[in-house]
Scaffold this motif. Structure first.
Motif, PDB file in Angstrom:
ATOM      1  N   MET A   1       0.843  -1.192   0.000  1.00 45.62           N
ATOM      2  CA  MET A   1       0.000   0.000   0.000  1.00 45.62           C
ATOM      3  C   MET A   1       0.880   1.245   0.000  1.00 45.62           C
ATOM      4  SD  MET A   1      -3.299   0.836   0.078  1.00 45.62           S
ATOM      5  CE  MET A   1      -3.993  -0.702   0.695  1.00 45.62           C
ATOM      6  N   ARG A   2       0.585   2.171  -0.916  1.00 49.55           N
ATOM      7  CA  ARG A   2       1.357   3.398  -1.017  1.00 49.55           C
ATOM      8  C   ARG A   2       0.588   4.559  -0.393  1.00 49.55           C
ATOM      9  NH1 ARG A   2       3.163   3.349  -7.232  1.00 49.55           N
ATOM     10  NH2 ARG A   2       1.120   2.391  -7.492  1.00 49.55           N
ATOM     11  N   LEU A   3       1.317   5.539   0.119  1.00 49.38           N
ATOM     12  CA  LEU A   3       0.725   6.644   0.855  1.00 49.38           C
ATOM     13  C   LEU A   3       0.847   7.945   0.079  1.00 49.38           C
ATOM     14  CD1 LEU A   3       2.073   5.930   4.460  1.00 49.38           C
ATOM     15  CD2 LEU A   3      -0.018   5.070   3.378  1.00 49.38           C
ATOM     16  N   ALA A   4      -0.243   8.703   0.098  1.00 51.51           N
ATOM     17  CA  ALA A   4      -0.268  10.026  -0.518  1.00 51.51           C
ATOM     18  C   ALA A   4      -0.895  11.003   0.464  1.00 51.51           C
ATOM     19  CB  ALA A   4      -1.068   9.993  -1.821  1.00 51.51           C
ATOM     20  N   PHE A   5      -0.751  12.289   0.166  1.00 54.36           N
ATOM     21  CA  PHE A   5      -1.500  13.293   0.910  1.00 54.36           C
ATOM     22  C   PHE A   5      -2.097  14.282  -0.069  1.00 54.36           C
ATOM     23  CE2 PHE A   5       2.822  15.072   0.813  1.00 54.36           C
ATOM     24  CZ  PHE A   5       2.606  16.389   0.430  1.00 54.36           C
ATOM     25  N   SER A   6      -3.119  14.979   0.398  1.00 53.28           N
ATOM     26  CA  SER A   6      -3.848  15.901  -0.448  1.00 53.28           C
ATOM     27  C   SER A   6      -3.423  17.331  -0.181  1.00 53.28           C
ATOM     28  CB  SER A   6      -5.352  15.760  -0.191  1.00 53.28           C
ATOM     29  OG  SER A   6      -6.070  16.744  -0.889  1.00 53.28           O
ATOM     30  N   GLY A  26       8.425  10.988   3.422  1.00 51.26           N
ATOM     31  CA  GLY A  26       8.320   9.582   3.066  1.00 51.26           C
ATOM     32  C   GLY A  26       7.024   9.184   2.406  1.00 51.26           C
ATOM     33  N   PHE A  27       6.359  10.131   1.734  1.00 55.61           N
ATOM     34  CA  PHE A  27       5.132   9.818   1.015  1.00 55.61           C
ATOM     35  C   PHE A  27       5.448   9.523  -0.449  1.00 55.61           C
ATOM     36  CE2 PHE A  27       3.293  11.338   4.797  1.00 55.61           C
ATOM     37  CZ  PHE A  27       1.968  10.937   4.829  1.00 55.61           C
ATOM     38  N   HIS A  28       4.605   8.684  -1.040  1.00 50.42           N
ATOM     39  CA  HIS A  28       4.852   8.243  -2.413  1.00 50.42           C
ATOM     40  C   HIS A  28       4.136   9.095  -3.461  1.00 50.42           C
ATOM     41  CE1 HIS A  28       4.892   4.628   0.273  1.00 50.42           C
ATOM     42  NE2 HIS A  28       6.078   4.516  -0.282  1.00 50.42           N
ATOM     43  N   GLY A  29       3.084   9.803  -3.055  1.00 53.00           N
ATOM     44  CA  GLY A  29       2.295  10.536  -4.034  1.00 53.00           C
ATOM     45  C   GLY A  29       1.539  11.684  -3.409  1.00 53.00           C
ATOM     46  N   GLU A 258       4.803  19.489  10.048  1.00 53.55           N
ATOM     47  CA  GLU A 258       4.998  18.841  11.343  1.00 53.55           C
ATOM     48  C   GLU A 258       4.054  17.667  11.544  1.00 53.55           C
ATOM     49  OE1 GLU A 258       2.717  21.276  14.726  1.00 53.55           O
ATOM     50  OE2 GLU A 258       3.873  22.603  13.424  1.00 53.55           O
ATOM     51  N   LEU A 259       2.956  17.640  10.797  1.00 51.73           N
ATOM     52  CA  LEU A 259       1.963  16.572  10.958  1.00 51.73           C
ATOM     53  C   LEU A 259       2.278  15.338  10.129  1.00 51.73           C
ATOM     54  CD1 LEU A 259      -0.809  15.845  12.237  1.00 51.73           C
ATOM     55  CD2 LEU A 259      -1.883  16.825  10.208  1.00 51.73           C
ATOM     56  N   LEU A 260       2.841  15.533   8.922  1.00 54.54           N
ATOM     57  CA  LEU A 260       2.979  14.420   7.986  1.00 54.54           C
ATOM     58  C   LEU A 260       3.811  13.242   8.497  1.00 54.54           C
ATOM     59  CD1 LEU A 260       3.223  15.939   4.399  1.00 54.54           C
ATOM     60  CD2 LEU A 260       1.406  14.512   5.365  1.00 54.54           C
ATOM     61  N   PRO A 261       4.937  13.450   9.153  1.00 52.41           N
ATOM     62  CA  PRO A 261       5.675  12.280   9.648  1.00 52.41           C
ATOM     63  C   PRO A 261       4.833  11.419  10.595  1.00 52.41           C
ATOM     64  CG  PRO A 261       7.078  14.208   9.680  1.00 52.41           C
ATOM     65  CD  PRO A 261       5.689  14.696   9.379  1.00 52.41           C
ATOM     66  N   ARG A 262       4.038  12.076  11.428  1.00 49.48           N
ATOM     67  CA  ARG A 262       3.169  11.325  12.338  1.00 49.48           C
ATOM     68  C   ARG A 262       2.079  10.591  11.565  1.00 49.48           C
ATOM     69  NH1 ARG A 262       0.077  13.882  17.631  1.00 49.48           N
ATOM     70  NH2 ARG A 262      -1.084  12.011  18.200  1.00 49.48           N
ATOM     71  N   VAL A 263       1.540  11.237  10.531  1.00 50.12           N
ATOM     72  CA  VAL A 263       0.537  10.574   9.690  1.00 50.12           C
ATOM     73  C   VAL A 263       1.123   9.313   9.063  1.00 50.12           C
ATOM     74  CG1 VAL A 263      -0.797  10.783   7.562  1.00 50.12           C
ATOM     75  CG2 VAL A 263      -0.759  12.673   9.194  1.00 50.12           C
ATOM     76  N   ARG A 264       2.297   9.450   8.484  1.00 51.75           N
ATOM     77  CA  ARG A 264       2.939   8.302   7.844  1.00 51.75           C
ATOM     78  C   ARG A 264       3.166   7.172   8.840  1.00 51.75           C
ATOM     79  NH1 ARG A 264       8.147   6.359   7.223  1.00 51.75           N
ATOM     80  NH2 ARG A 264       8.562   5.285   5.227  1.00 51.75           N
ATOM     81  N   GLU A 265       3.704   7.500   9.998  1.00 50.83           N
ATOM     82  CA  GLU A 265       3.977   6.474  11.010  1.00 50.83           C
ATOM     83  C   GLU A 265       2.695   5.763  11.431  1.00 50.83           C
ATOM     84  OE1 GLU A 265       5.924   6.124  15.516  1.00 50.83           O
ATOM     85  OE2 GLU A 265       5.801   8.058  14.492  1.00 50.83           O
ATOM     86  N   LEU A 267      -0.257   5.492   9.742  1.00 50.86           N
ATOM     87  CA  LEU A 267      -0.856   4.692   8.671  1.00 50.86           C
ATOM     88  C   LEU A 267      -0.031   3.420   8.423  1.00 50.86           C
ATOM     89  CD1 LEU A 267      -1.993   7.405   6.097  1.00 50.86           C
ATOM     90  CD2 LEU A 267      -3.356   6.233   7.850  1.00 50.86           C
ATOM     91  N   LEU A 268       1.286   3.546   8.435  1.00 47.74           N
ATOM     92  CA  LEU A 268       2.123   2.353   8.256  1.00 47.74           C
ATOM     93  C   LEU A 268       1.925   1.378   9.402  1.00 47.74           C
ATOM     94  CD1 LEU A 268       5.483   3.851   6.925  1.00 47.74           C
ATOM     95  CD2 LEU A 268       3.739   2.584   5.641  1.00 47.74           C
ATOM     96  N   GLY A 269       1.725   1.897  10.612  1.00 50.90           N
ATOM     97  CA  GLY A 269       1.463   1.017  11.744  1.00 50.90           C
ATOM     98  C   GLY A 269       0.160   0.264  11.587  1.00 50.90           C
TER      99      GLY A 269
END
Length: 275
Positions: A1-6, A26-29, A258-265, A267-269
């Motif tokens: 699963m790949r991660l993106a943000f809007s 560390g987002f893919h798209g 500041e939010l995105l690293p936490r989002v990635r962590e 969702l990956l979890g």
């Protein structure tokens, strides 16, 4: 699963800044809001479009979707709506994006809204398919649940049309994720997530601090990908989770960098726990 943000909630940010943020986090798209006030919109000329293509290619980040605002179930003439869709589809094609986002936007008359959306989406799907793009109807406003969107997309029955599953709207509409996935699974392009305080209070919260059943969504998508045996050249179903950021409408929320690293962590979890 790949991660993106809007980028829907961060108006006017130049493309290089968006791509740098995606790379650092560390987002893919990314999902780009396509509006005249944004750097990327249907009014771009050929040279400007080619520049955006180069920027994405050099970054290694994928342009997931051109998010537009045509309202497929709204009242009025079809022609202006379809002209707007065509412009977005041509932009997505030129930029290499696989998806264009559209809204339902219908009124209280469900039957009329359904008929209008089906008629327009059939035409939009044919336009999109001819250019290698899919038009995704987001679960939103008049068609906020999987049942609402599937009712239209089942009738359209065209590979050029699909669904963008916004988990907040389907859940607030009373659907549990398993039911939404059962209804939308055949149509899904990708899934959009965030977290909120409650069904009544949609103020965005940091990932994991709200009530949306994101763990259930991750489990459903992981299970579906594991169970499906793809044909040669096919993918494994839904491959993207996109985090929706809405500071534009909720100025009190944290800044995106500041939010995105936490989002990635987070969702990956969720995906790791579901594997």
């Amino acid at each position: 699963m790949r991660l993106a943000f809007s980028t829907l909630g961060i108006p006017g940010v130049p493309v290089p800044e968006v791509l740098s943020l995606a790379d650092r986090s560390g987002f893919h798209g990314v999902e780009l809001r396509a509006h005249p006030e944004e750097p990327v919109h249907p009014g771009l000329g050929r040279d400007e479009r080619q520049q955006v293509v180069r920027q994405f290619a050099e970054s290694g980040i994928r342009l997931l979707c051109v998010a537009g605002y045509p309202r497929m179930a709204d009242s009025g003439d079809d022609a202006p709506v379809l002209d707007e869709v065509r412009a977005l589809v041509e932009l997505a094609h030129d930029l290499g994006a696989p998806y264009v986002r559209v809204f339902p936007g219908g009124g209280p008359d469900r039957a009329t809204g359904d008929a209008t959306a089906v008629r327009r989406l059939r035409q939009a799907a044919a336009i999109a398919a001819g250019l290698g793009v899919r038009v995704l109807l987001e679960t939103h406003d008049s068609h906020s649940t999987g049942a609402d969107a599937a009712r239209v997309l089942d009738a359209v029955d065209h590979p050029g049309a699909g669904a963008l599953w916004d988990v907040m709207h389907t859940w607030r509409g009373g659907e549990e994720p398993e039911e939404t996935y059962r209804l939308l699974g055949p149509h899904l392009g990708y899934v959009q997530v965030k977290d909120i305080a409650s069904r009544q209070d949609t103020t965005p919260l940091p990932p994991g601090e709200g009530v949306l059943p994101l763990a259930d969504v991750a489990e459903l998508l992981t299970r579906a990908a594991d169970a499906r045996t793809p044909a040669p050249g096919e993918g494994t179903g839904v491959e993207w989770l996109c985090w929706e950021y809405e500071k534009r409408w909720y100025p009190q929320v944290s800044e995106l960098p500041e939010l995105l690293p936490r989002v990635r962590e987070h969702l990956l979890g969720l995906l790791a726990d579901a594997a």
